[in-house]
Design a protein around this motif. Structure first.
Motif, PDB file in Angstrom:
ATOM      1  N   ARG A 242       0.832  -1.203   0.000  1.00  0.00           N
ATOM      2  CA  ARG A 242       0.000   0.000   0.000  1.00  0.00           C
ATOM      3  C   ARG A 242       0.868   1.256   0.000  1.00  0.00           C
ATOM      4  O   ARG A 242       0.563   2.245  -0.692  1.00  0.00           O
TER       5      ARG A 242
ATOM      6  N   GLU B  85      -6.090  -2.594  -5.998  1.00  0.00           N
ATOM      7  CA  GLU B  85      -6.673  -2.967  -4.710  1.00  0.00           C
ATOM      8  C   GLU B  85      -8.055  -3.551  -4.992  1.00  0.00           C
ATOM      9  O   GLU B  85      -9.035  -2.825  -5.114  1.00  0.00           O
TER      10      GLU B  85
ATOM     11  N   PRO C 217     -11.387  -5.650  -4.205  1.00  0.00           N
ATOM     12  CA  PRO C 217     -12.188  -6.102  -3.053  1.00  0.00           C
ATOM     13  C   PRO C 217     -12.147  -7.618  -2.919  1.00  0.00           C
ATOM     14  O   PRO C 217     -12.140  -8.339  -3.918  1.00  0.00           O
ATOM     15  N   ILE C 218     -12.136  -8.101  -1.693  1.00  0.00           N
ATOM     16  CA  ILE C 218     -12.012  -9.529  -1.452  1.00  0.00           C
ATOM     17  C   ILE C 218     -13.195 -10.313  -2.006  1.00  0.00           C
ATOM     18  O   ILE C 218     -13.068 -11.498  -2.338  1.00  0.00           O
TER      19      ILE C 218
ATOM     20  N   ASP D  64      -7.817  -8.962   7.455  1.00  0.00           N
ATOM     21  CA  ASP D  64      -7.260  -7.989   6.520  1.00  0.00           C
ATOM     22  C   ASP D  64      -6.295  -7.060   7.246  1.00  0.00           C
ATOM     23  O   ASP D  64      -5.901  -7.320   8.403  1.00  0.00           O
TER      24      ASP D  64
ATOM     25  N   THR E  94      -4.879  -5.636  -1.548  1.00  0.00           N
ATOM     26  CA  THR E  94      -5.724  -6.455  -0.678  1.00  0.00           C
ATOM     27  C   THR E  94      -5.033  -7.743  -0.294  1.00  0.00           C
ATOM     28  O   THR E  94      -5.000  -8.127   0.886  1.00  0.00           O
TER      29      THR E  94
ATOM     30  N   GLU F  22      -2.243  -7.572   2.299  1.00  0.00           N
ATOM     31  CA  GLU F  22      -2.606  -7.308   3.692  1.00  0.00           C
ATOM     32  C   GLU F  22      -3.373  -8.456   4.339  1.00  0.00           C
ATOM     33  O   GLU F  22      -3.720  -8.378   5.523  1.00  0.00           O
TER      34      GLU F  22
END
Length: 236
Positions: free
Chosen positions: A37, A54, A56-57, A85, A211, A214
């Motif tokens: 990040r 990035e 989204p999961i 996360d 994502t 992390e």
């Protein structure tokens, strides 16, 4: 030398006399082990677009990642495991974790669940943790280390919140570090049993997405034979 540059050029970049190329920013960030990040933040500061997406999961593109995590969680049962996360929100958890959370108040179990909050909240797991001062100190130190690397208002707010929690009544004050000198155990009272775990954390190697970089898989391993026997008896 590791970044294949000269001290003169690095000095010029540091003082603003030279504008680094995108490749140089990424190379320096890689050798300095800068979080993904923050690599995007460095690129923006240098006048470039972010390099790492990035996603989204819950995006369809992440289906493979989600499936892999679910397989790992299921394979670790009957022992507890979860995926969090970058701000410790729980992405997925197995039945071992659900067992430990059984009986907690509904307000703490309303999504998004936060692993640090669930652990240290006076109405969460904290009253059941026999070595709460030791484990609380470990978690706060972990958060503090992360804040030294990341500019994350959400993580800072979480740290301030949990650091201010009062010590819950009935929480244990055992000193158990000497019992397992290779790693500090988490000792939890559950249904009249004293369960002891050591924790391991796994992350994705060479992530190319913020994502994914992390995400962390935390597995709790039994630290004594009694915990093994108790949890094995719960396996369907």
């Amino acid at each position: 030398m590791e970044a294949d540059s000269s001290a003169r050029h690095i000095s010029f970049i540091e003082t603003g006399r030279s504008r680094p190329s995108q490749a140089m920013v990424l190379k320096l960030a890689d050798h300095l082990d800068v979080p993904v990040r923050e690599r995007n933040a460095l690129l923006l500061a240098a006048g470039y677009a972010p390099h790492f997406p990035e996603t989204p999961i819950d995006d369809p593109a992440m289906a493979g990642v989600r499936a892999a995590m679910e397989r790992l969680l299921a394979a670790h049962e009957p022992y507890p495991a979860l995926v969090v996360d970058g701000t410790y929100n729980v992405i997925a958890a197995n039945n071992g974790i659900l067992m430990l959370l059984d009986g907690l108040p509904a307000q703490l179990l309303t999504p998004p669940l936060n692993a640090i909050r669930l652990t240290l909240h006076p109405e969460g797991l904290a009253p059941k943790i026999r070595n709460l001062p030791e484990w609380r100190g470990h978690l706060l130190a972990q958060l503090d280390r992360q804040l030294s690397l990341l500019r994350s208002p959400a993580l800072k707010a979480l740290y301030d919140e949990v650091a201010a929690y009062p010590h819950p009544e009935g929480a244990g004050h055992e000193t158990v570090a000497a019992e397992a000198p290779f790693a500090l155990p988490l000792v939890v009272e559950h249904d009249g049993h004293r369960l002891s775990f050591v924790s391991t954390i796994a992350t994705f190697n060479t992530p190319m997405d913020v994502t994914v970089s992390e995400l962390a898989l935390e597995t709790l391993l039994p630290a004594d034979p009694e915990t093994v026997t108790y949890l094995s008896a719960l396996r369907p």
